[in-house]
Design a protein around this motif. Sequence first.
Motif, PDB file in Angstrom:
ATOM      1  N   PRO A 182       7.463  -0.027  -2.952  1.00 50.08           N
ATOM      2  CA  PRO A 182       6.497   0.244  -1.875  1.00 50.08           C
ATOM      3  C   PRO A 182       5.781   1.585  -2.036  1.00 50.08           C
ATOM      4  O   PRO A 182       4.797   1.850  -1.370  1.00 50.08           O
ATOM      5  N   THR A 183       6.300   2.428  -2.917  1.00 46.76           N
ATOM      6  CA  THR A 183       5.627   3.717  -3.116  1.00 46.76           C
ATOM      7  C   THR A 183       4.522   3.607  -4.159  1.00 46.76           C
ATOM      8  O   THR A 183       3.793   4.565  -4.401  1.00 46.76           O
ATOM      9  N   TYR A 184       4.418   2.442  -4.800  1.00 44.82           N
ATOM     10  CA  TYR A 184       3.413   2.290  -5.857  1.00 44.82           C
ATOM     11  C   TYR A 184       2.421   1.164  -5.591  1.00 44.82           C
ATOM     12  O   TYR A 184       1.335   1.138  -6.160  1.00 44.82           O
ATOM     13  N   CYS A 185       2.828   0.213  -4.707  1.00 49.19           N
ATOM     14  CA  CYS A 185       1.969  -0.939  -4.388  1.00 49.19           C
ATOM     15  C   CYS A 185       0.657  -0.441  -3.771  1.00 49.19           C
ATOM     16  O   CYS A 185       0.662   0.429  -2.907  1.00 49.19           O
ATOM     17  N   ILE A 186      -0.471  -1.009  -4.221  1.00 49.96           N
ATOM     18  CA  ILE A 186      -1.765  -0.566  -3.690  1.00 49.96           C
ATOM     19  C   ILE A 186      -2.218  -1.446  -2.517  1.00 49.96           C
ATOM     20  O   ILE A 186      -3.209  -1.151  -1.881  1.00 49.96           O
ATOM     21  N   GLY A 187      -1.511  -2.541  -2.294  1.00 50.19           N
ATOM     22  CA  GLY A 187      -1.840  -3.406  -1.147  1.00 50.19           C
ATOM     23  C   GLY A 187      -3.025  -4.314  -1.376  1.00 50.19           C
ATOM     24  O   GLY A 187      -3.792  -4.577  -0.457  1.00 50.19           O
ATOM     25  N   CYS A 188      -3.174  -4.829  -2.601  1.00 48.42           N
ATOM     26  CA  CYS A 188      -4.324  -5.703  -2.889  1.00 48.42           C
ATOM     27  C   CYS A 188      -4.044  -7.154  -2.504  1.00 48.42           C
ATOM     28  O   CYS A 188      -4.952  -7.945  -2.337  1.00 48.42           O
ATOM     29  N   ARG A 189      -2.765  -7.494  -2.419  1.00 51.79           N
ATOM     30  CA  ARG A 189      -2.322  -8.823  -1.977  1.00 51.79           C
ATOM     31  C   ARG A 189      -2.605  -9.950  -2.968  1.00 51.79           C
ATOM     32  O   ARG A 189      -2.626 -11.123  -2.612  1.00 51.79           O
ATOM     33  N   VAL A 192       0.496 -11.992  -3.130  1.00 54.68           N
ATOM     34  CA  VAL A 192       0.680 -12.917  -1.997  1.00 54.68           C
ATOM     35  C   VAL A 192      -0.050 -14.226  -2.309  1.00 54.68           C
ATOM     36  O   VAL A 192       0.472 -15.317  -2.060  1.00 54.68           O
ATOM     37  N   LEU A 201       4.692 -11.695   1.896  1.00 52.04           N
ATOM     38  CA  LEU A 201       3.935 -11.321   3.082  1.00 52.04           C
ATOM     39  C   LEU A 201       3.369  -9.928   2.863  1.00 52.04           C
ATOM     40  O   LEU A 201       3.751  -9.234   1.924  1.00 52.04           O
ATOM     41  N   PHE A 202       2.444  -9.561   3.714  1.00 52.45           N
ATOM     42  CA  PHE A 202       1.864  -8.223   3.624  1.00 52.45           C
ATOM     43  C   PHE A 202       2.246  -7.446   4.865  1.00 52.45           C
ATOM     44  O   PHE A 202       1.968  -7.882   5.983  1.00 52.45           O
ATOM     45  N   GLU A 204       1.486  -4.956   7.254  1.00 52.71           N
ATOM     46  CA  GLU A 204       0.252  -4.266   7.658  1.00 52.71           C
ATOM     47  C   GLU A 204       0.517  -2.795   7.975  1.00 52.71           C
ATOM     48  O   GLU A 204      -0.283  -1.935   7.634  1.00 52.71           O
ATOM     49  N   LYS A 206       2.906  -0.791   6.776  1.00 57.23           N
ATOM     50  CA  LYS A 206       3.210  -0.001   5.576  1.00 57.23           C
ATOM     51  C   LYS A 206       2.113  -0.121   4.522  1.00 57.23           C
ATOM     52  O   LYS A 206       2.085   0.640   3.551  1.00 57.23           O
ATOM     53  N   GLY A 207       1.240  -1.116   4.679  1.00 56.80           N
ATOM     54  CA  GLY A 207       0.138  -1.303   3.732  1.00 56.80           C
ATOM     55  C   GLY A 207       0.573  -1.800   2.376  1.00 56.80           C
ATOM     56  O   GLY A 207      -0.112  -1.575   1.371  1.00 56.80           O
ATOM     57  N   VAL A 208       1.714  -2.465   2.304  1.00 56.45           N
ATOM     58  CA  VAL A 208       2.221  -2.945   1.011  1.00 56.45           C
ATOM     59  C   VAL A 208       2.736  -4.385   1.112  1.00 56.45           C
ATOM     60  O   VAL A 208       3.033  -4.871   2.206  1.00 56.45           O
TER      61      VAL A 208
END
Lengths: 280, 394
Positions: A182-189, A192, A201-202, A204, A206-208
């Motif tokens: 979770p410290t590296y995920c950019i949240g592009c999904r 998913v 799941l995403f 929301e 934490k944005g990851v």
Amino acid sequence: MTKDSKPTLAARRAFLAKLGGAATGAAVGAAALGILPAASARTEAPSAGASFPTKDYDWTKHQWGFGVDANKCIGCLRCVEACKKENDVPGNAHQFRTWVERYVYLEGEDHVRIDSHQDPVNIAASGSEKEYRFANRYKDAKVDKGFFVPKLCNQCTHPACVQVCPVGATYRTKDGVVLVDPTYCIGCRYCVQACPYGARLFNEEKGVADKCTWCYHRITKGLQPACVEVCPVGARVFGDQKDKESPISLFIRNNRVQVLRPESGNAPNVFYVGIDKEVN
Amino acid sequence: MEPVIHFAPYTGWVYPNETVFEWSVLIALYPYLTGLVAGAFTVSSLYQVFGFERLKPVAHLALLTSLCFMVFVPLPLLLHLGHPERAFNSTLTPHWTSAMAMFGYFASFYVALLIVEAWFAYRPFIVQQAQQRTDLLGRFYRLLTLGSNDLSEHAMGYDRKWIFALAVTGIPAAHGLHGYVGFMYGSLKSREWWASDLMPVIFLFSAIISGVALLVVLYVASCKLRKIPIDAACVKGLAYTIWAFIMIAIVMEALAFANLVYKGREGIEMILEYVTGPLLIPYFLLQFAIGMIAPLLWLSYMIWRGTTGKALIAGVTVCACLVLFSVFMMRWNVVIGGQEISKTGKGLLSYHMPFFGKEGALVTIILTLAPIAMLFGLTRLFPPWADDATHAHS
């Protein structure tokens, strides 16, 4: 120093240019030889020393596996609530690391009725988005066949989610679990979207991206995943496939198991007993 | 307080996690913008590389359009990311198996290429302005000359070689960038609606027609604003280009759909229920009938009848608007449509686009118009008009 041996300005420039060229060449060469991929490939990073949750844990000595006996599941959903609490999964009735599906064939109907706890009728039956129940919606119907199927991440051997992650924030551990950093995920999904099982799941807040880890923080300390621990009927089976007498090894050996969507090529590692053709 | 997550209503059976739409309208806008970039660049290349003289009035406008839209391409993605501050991780530590990891490199390379090509194309103008102006803008142009004031025939010949080389390199770069966007969807096996080998090709041809159509609209609008006559030959050249590529775009998309239906793999019943239900209007009517078939027939008619003058210009401009709309609908139907069909193959979801918010309609409209605003400003600094006593390389 004689005048002849003193380097001229031009010669100095030429030398510096060569030096610069050599440095660039070395950098490019080093990158080509694997330094760059080593920096980018994060698939094994968590094993390194202190970053690992359990220091004396050796992930090369285990190969975790998960079994589901759908014949035993009673749809009590304790597993779902335990997972939400244990893993700080968003407290709503739409996002889950693990969930349970209900399959019902009614007399005279040629199709199956499927629902889960995100169904508005089931949410209403629970009265809360943080507690989960299956509404008794078929009590007046004649049921031909009905069963529950627990679902969770399949921790695939060839995970599509890992393949598509643009930064390598999600990776497969050597003991067979797919994790998200979770410290590296950019949240592009993208992950998913790529999972054919809808297991990701995403988060929301934490944005990851988030997913089932088979409670990696527990299993590396010798504990069971939370969902397995709370299951009152033993429908969820967990263990080390390298240990031939472990619950999962016995489950696979003693049953004719199947996996979900084998045609995907993902090679899933959750083994099912007691499901039928409509389950995917 | 407004809930952070908006759940999508659904029918049938869908996985619980699917009820949250993860890719919003911004992800539909992203391929739309890259498509416009690739299409506009195609027009520029048709002139610079293939010597389509009649496209000369829009050649430099095409280059500037491409550059302006490319600058805004990453924005929808950045707005969408959960951690936009980590966006560069994909370029610094790329995960090579991911189709998305290449984006940073492709996009950076292409932006650099566009800037260098534009610099060469505008060098005579920049030098001229640098030497004539004494105001602040003069300093700006002097800075842009990069110390090169040589406009001799020898230097111009050298520039022309560079422009040609950059335009040639730009063709695979622009089309590669966009074909790769199609690959990002086509390579996902989790959704039957996306998993088509033809997806990159479909994206590519729809991109070309959208970019050419955009140039029609921009060119006609710019002539009206500048109160100069519209070059009908140029408009007809663009019309031919749309006409040729729209046929391929229609055939490719129809083939992909036919393949999907004919193969009839698991979940096809739900896909058919979807396209004949919720998607009937967005897909068959808006994207195909009004957006593609109508312009194709209208353009065919005008070419057949040899329509000229105002009728031609009005006809082509309307067709171009329809094509621009159609291609946006195509992006919408792929990105949003793909998510509306459940991975279970047993249910359908429906996406409701919010108007406000980070990923709402308002932001989408602003992001679509922002490159045009930038283009408006840029044409003041670097006039792309071939009729001016100019500046740019011919």
